[in-house]
Design a protein around this motif. Structure first.
Motif, mmCIF file in Angstrom:
data_model
loop_
_atom_site.group_PDB
_atom_site.id
_atom_site.type_symbol
_atom_site.label_atom_id
_atom_site.label_comp_id
_atom_site.label_asym_id
_atom_site.label_seq_id
_atom_site.Cartn_x
_atom_site.Cartn_y
_atom_site.Cartn_z
ATOM 1 N N THR A 8 43.375 -27.956 -54.612
ATOM 2 C CA THR A 8 44.344 -27.390 -53.675
ATOM 3 C C THR A 8 45.216 -28.484 -53.081
ATOM 4 N N ALA A 9 44.751 -29.733 -53.149
ATOM 5 C CA ALA A 9 45.474 -30.817 -52.491
ATOM 6 C C ALA A 9 46.935 -30.936 -52.927
ATOM 7 N N PRO A 10 47.250 -30.861 -54.257
ATOM 8 C CA PRO A 10 48.673 -30.959 -54.635
ATOM 9 C C PRO A 10 49.512 -29.840 -54.023
ATOM 10 N N ASP A 11 48.956 -28.613 -53.984
ATOM 11 C CA ASP A 11 49.670 -27.499 -53.369
ATOM 12 C C ASP A 11 49.967 -27.798 -51.905
ATOM 13 N N LEU A 12 48.973 -28.335 -51.234
ATOM 14 C CA LEU A 12 49.141 -28.609 -49.814
ATOM 15 C C LEU A 12 50.171 -29.707 -49.594
ATOM 16 N N VAL A 43 46.950 -22.407 -42.803
ATOM 17 C CA VAL A 43 47.700 -23.078 -43.865
ATOM 18 C C VAL A 43 48.403 -24.327 -43.328
ATOM 19 N N LEU A 44 49.054 -24.193 -42.193
ATOM 20 C CA LEU A 44 49.795 -25.333 -41.644
ATOM 21 C C LEU A 44 48.844 -26.496 -41.341
ATOM 22 N N ASP A 45 47.682 -26.181 -40.787
ATOM 23 C CA ASP A 45 46.734 -27.238 -40.445
ATOM 24 C C ASP A 45 46.106 -27.841 -41.689
ATOM 25 N N ALA A 46 45.771 -26.986 -42.637
ATOM 26 C CA ALA A 46 45.143 -27.504 -43.853
ATOM 27 C C ALA A 46 46.098 -28.460 -44.561
ATOM 28 N N LYS A 51 53.176 -29.334 -36.886
ATOM 29 C CA LYS A 51 53.539 -28.039 -36.310
ATOM 30 C C LYS A 51 54.532 -28.178 -35.165
ATOM 31 N N ASP A 52 54.381 -29.259 -34.427
ATOM 32 C CA ASP A 52 55.285 -29.474 -33.297
ATOM 33 C C ASP A 52 56.722 -29.593 -33.801
ATOM 34 N N SER A 269 57.700 -24.106 -49.122
ATOM 35 C CA SER A 269 57.518 -25.424 -48.517
ATOM 36 C C SER A 269 58.017 -25.373 -47.085
ATOM 37 N N PHE A 270 57.390 -26.197 -46.254
ATOM 38 C CA PHE A 270 57.769 -26.219 -44.842
ATOM 39 C C PHE A 270 58.678 -27.403 -44.540
ATOM 40 N N ALA A 271 59.632 -27.651 -45.431
ATOM 41 C CA ALA A 271 60.599 -28.719 -45.165
ATOM 42 C C ALA A 271 61.472 -28.282 -43.992
ATOM 43 N N LEU A 272 61.909 -29.264 -43.208
ATOM 44 C CA LEU A 272 62.710 -28.943 -42.024
ATOM 45 C C LEU A 272 64.158 -28.673 -42.434
ATOM 46 N N ASP A 273 64.401 -27.513 -43.030
ATOM 47 C CA ASP A 273 65.777 -27.146 -43.383
ATOM 48 C C ASP A 273 66.016 -25.689 -42.993
ATOM 49 N N GLU A 274 67.087 -25.074 -43.485
ATOM 50 C CA GLU A 274 67.424 -23.724 -43.016
ATOM 51 C C GLU A 274 66.451 -22.666 -43.523
#
Lengths: 367, 252
Positions: A8-12, A43-46, A51-52, A269-274
Motif C-alpha cells: 500500500t505504501a506506493p499508493d499512499l 486515509v489522510l493520516d495513513a 492535514k493542516d 491525490s491530495f496535491a495542493l491545487d484546484e
C-alpha cells in the motif's frame, strides 16, 4: 513492516503527491482512536498528508493552535521536575513508591541537536536492552521510540520517562494541569492517558523486539502533575488498558487502509491545487462536533456536513439514535409521515413519529 | 501638594499633572508641573553617573561557578549559584551549546592557547556531548564523563560544595538554593520548618553520596579510558560528533 502494508505504501505516496510524509506524534496517533469510523481521516493520516495545509488550502484552516501560555507553563513545570537529574521526580518516587536510595540511574537519551533519529533510536534500544538484561537502570529520559503506522515507521520522541522499578517499566508522563484534592479534570486525564498508551505500546513493541516479555512494560502509567495550587509535583497511577485496547484495534485497522483505497479513484491525490476539494470529498468523512478539538479537517467536514444536513452535526448521540437515517431532512420526512420508511427503518420511523406527536401535543398545536 | 500624592514620586506627579489638566485646573497644573520638573532634576542628580563596570565575560563567570561546584552542571544551576554567591549582574546561559561551540572553535583554531575552556560533559556510553551540561577543561577527564549514576552524584556533590561555601560566607547568602537542594535529599531538611542548616545539608548529601560514589567512580573511570583511546584532544573536551540527521524533522 508486513507484506500487507508494504504494497500500500506506493499508493499512499501517490496520495501525498510527492510531499514528504508528516511525522506522527503521540498526539496524532492518540487522535486516531477518537473517531475510528472516519475514512477521510484514516486515509489522510495513513498517507501522512499534511492535514493542516490541506485544510488551509481549502479555506478552513484552524484559527488557533495550542495556547502559547499552556505550552510555556507545561515546559516550565517539566523542566522543574526534571532538573538536576530528575531530583524532584526521584524524591517523589522515593516517597510514593519506596524507591531504594541506590536506584538513581538516570540516562538522558536525547542528545544535542543534529543526531539522526535512527542513531538515537539505536541508542535507546542499546540502553534499554542493557537495562532489561541486568534490571539495572531507573530513569530513561526522552527515549526515541518507533511505531509502524500503516507501513511507515513513525518516530516518537516522547517527553516522557521510562521508569524501571523491580524489573518492570512504567511510563511517566509529566503534565502541567493541577491535581486538586486528588481530582483532575477528567478530559485532561483522558487525553494524557491516550497519549501515554501510545508510548506504552511503542515501548512494548521495542521490548518484544529485544526478545523480552512485553508485559515487562506495565499498563499502569504515572501521571506527574502539580499538586493542589502549588508547584509541588504529585504522582498518580493511571491504568491505560482501555486506551491500549482501542489503540491496538485502530492501528490494525489503519494497516488495512488498503480496503478503503481500493474503493477510491486510482488517480486520486491530495496535491495542493484546484482539484483538492473534490479529492478530499471523494473520501467519506464521519463528522461529529467532537472532531473540532482533535482534527485539522474538522471545519471543512463541519461545513460539508451542515450543507448536506447530515445528522452527525447534531452530535454522536443523535446520529446513533437515528441509525440508518443519514440526513436531517430524511428524519423530518419520516417524522411527519411524508416519506414511507423502508422495512429496516420502520422502528426508527415509529419512534420519530411518536416524538413528533409528543412535541405537537406539548406545544398545544402551536407547531 | 494634594494630599493623595506619595512624596515626590515622579510618576505620581506626572499623573497629578495629567489629572489637573484634564480637570481644567490651570493654576494647579502649573504648580504641579514646576514640582515635577524639580523632582526630575533631583532624581537625575541623585542617580549615580554610569560608572565603568568592567564586564566579566560570560565564559569567565561560568568558569567561576563551575570551579566552585566542581562538577558538570546545567545552566540553571550555574545561574542560581552565581546569583547566590557571586556579586554582579545575573547570569543566564540561554544556550549552553552555543557557548560550547564558541569555545570549541577557539580551541580548534589555537589548541590550549587559553588557560581553560568551558567544555562539554560526555555521555559515558556514546561519548557524545551530554545535553545541556557545562564542564571545565581543567578537570580530570573522569569528572567530565556522565554515567548513569552521575546526574545524582553530581547533584549531591554540588549540594555539598554549595553548603560548605554557604557555611563559610554566612547562612543567609544562599537560602533559596540550599532549600532547593535540601528538598530533594533525604534527611537534609531535618532542621526547623522553612530553614536549612548548611551543615546538616552537607552531611545528608555526603551520606547519600556514600551509597553511589564507588560505583559511579568506576563507571566514569572506565568511560574516561575509552574516551582517551578513541577521541582526539578536541573530541575529549567537546565530545564525539553525532551522526548527522539525513531525514526530515523529528516528531515531538
Amino acid at each position: 513492516m508486513t507484506e500487507n502494508t508494504a504494497d500500500t505504501a506506493p499508493d499512499l505516496d501517490r496520495l501525498r503527491a510527492g510531499a514528504p510524509p508528516r511525522n506522527h506524534d503521540a498526539r496524532t496517533i492518540a487522535a486516531l482512536t477518537a473517531n475510528p469510523g472516519c475514512a477521510r481521516r484514516g486515509v489522510l493520516d495513513a498517507a501522512g498528508v499534511d492535514k493542516d495545509a490541506v485544510a488551509r488550502h481549502l479555506g478552513f484552516g484552524t484559527p488557533f493552535g495550542q495556547s502559547q501560555f499552556a505550552l510555556a507553563r507545561g515546559n516550565a513545570f517539566e523542566a522543574q521536575v526534571k532538573a538536576d537529574g530528575c531530583a524532584e521526580l526521584l524524591t517523589l518516587l522515593r516517597d510514593r513508591l519506596g524507591l531504594a536510595v541506590a536506584e538513581v540511574f538516570y540516562d538522558d537519551l536525547a542528545v544535542e541537536d543534529g543526531e539522526s533519529r535512527e542513531a538515537r533510536h539505536a541508542r535507546t534500544r542499546r540502553l534499554l536492552a542493557r537495562a532489561l538484561d541486568s534490571a539495572e537502570g531507573t530513569l530513561f529520559d526522552h527515549p526515541m521510540l518507533r511505531l509502524d503506522i500503516a507501513g511507515h515507521p513513525a518516530y516518537l520522541e516522547p517527553d516522557v520517562i521510562a521508569f524501571q522499578l523491580g524489573g518492570r517499566f512504567h511510563v511517566v508522563e509529566i503534565k502541567s494541569f493541577a491535581v486538586v484534592d486528588g481530582q483532575a479534570e477528567p478530559e485532561q486525564v483522558a487525553a494524557a492517558a491516550r497519549q501515554a498508551a501510545v508510548y506504552v505500546l511503542a515501548l512494548r513493541r521495542l521490548v518484544a523486539e529485544l526478545g523480552h516479555d512485553p508485559a515487562r512494560v506495565a499498563h499502569e502509567i504515572f501521571l506527574v502533575c502539580p499538586e493542589d495550587f502549588s508547584n509541588r509535583p504529585s504522582a498518580t497511577p493511571v491504568d491505560v488498558r482501555p486506551q491500549l485496547a482501542v489503540l491496538e484495534r485502530q492501528l490494525a485497522r489503519l494497516t488495512r487502509v488498503r480496503d478503503i483505497l481500493a474503493d477510491l479513484p486510482p488517480d486520486l491525490s491530495f496535491a495542493l491545487d484546484e482539484g483538492l476539494g473534490d479529492a478530499v470529498r471523494a473520501v467519506g468523512a464521519r463528522y461529529a462536533p467532537e472532531c473540532v478539538s482533535g482534527c485539522e479537517m474538522a471545519y471543512f467536514c463541519r461545513d460539508e456536513a451542515r450543507a448536506c444536513g447530515a445528522t452527525g452535526v447534531l452530535g454522536r448521540g443523535v446520529r446513533d439514535d437515528l441509525g440508518g437515517v443519514d440526513t436531517v431532512g430524511a428524519a423530518l420526512a419520516l417524522a411527519r409521515g411524508t416519506a414511507e420508511p423502508p422495512a429496516e427503518l420502520a422502528e426508527t420511523a415509529a419512534l420519530l413519529r411518536t416524538a413528533a406527536r409528543l412535541r405537537r401535543e406539548a406545544l398545544g398545536g402551536a407547531a | 501638594m494634594s494630599p493623595d500624592l506619595p512624596p515626590a514620586g515622579v510618576e505620581a506627579l506626572r499623573t497629578a499633572v495629567r489629572r489637573a489638566v484634564a480637570a481644567g485646573d490651570r493654576t494647579d497644573a502649573r504648580r504641579l508641573r514646576a514640582e515635577l520638573r524639580a523632582a526630575e532634576r533631583a532624581r537625575d542628580a541623585a542617580a549615580p553617573p554610569p560608572e565603568h563596570v568592567p564586564r566579566v565575560p560570560l565564559r569567565e563567570r561560568v568558569h567561576r561557578v563551575l570551579a566552585l561546584i566542581g562538577v558538570p552542571a546545567a545552566p540553571k544551576l550555574v545561574g542560581a549559584v552565581h546569583h547566590a554567591f557571586l556579586d554582579g549582574p545575573g547570569l543566564s546561559v540561554p544556550r549552553p551549546a552555543d557557548l560550547r561551540r564558541a569555545e570549541e572553535r577557539a580551541f580548534r583554531s589555537a589548541p590550549d592557547a587559553r588557560p581553560y575552556y568551558v567544555c562539554a560533559a560526555l555521555t559515558a556510553d556514546a561519548l557524545t556531548p551530554a545535553r545541556g551540561l557545562l564542564a571545565l577543561s581543567t578537570w580530570p577527564p573522569e569528572t567530565r564523563m556522565i554515567g548513569p549514576r552521575s546526574a545524582r552524584t553530581d547533584f549531591l556533590t554540588a549540594a555539598v560544595r554549595v553548603a560548605e561555601h554557604a557555611a563559610r560566607l554566612g547562612p543567609d547568602r544562599a537560602e533559596r538554593l540550599l532549600r532547593r537542594f535540601a528538598a530533594n535529599i533525604p534527611g537534609a531538611a531535618a532542621g526547623g520548618v522553612g530553614t536549612v542548616d548548611a551543615a546538616a545539608l552537607a552531611e545528608a548529601a555526603r551520606a547519600e553520596l556514600a551509597v553511589h560514589a564507588a560505583a559511579d567512580a568506576r563507571d566514569r573511570a572506565r568511560a574516561a579510558r575509552r574516551a582517551a583511546a578513541r577521541l582526539d584532544a578536541a573530541g575529549l573536551l567537546f565530545g564525539a560528533r553525532p551522526a548527522p540527521d539525513r531525514t526530515h524533522g523529528v516528531a515531538r
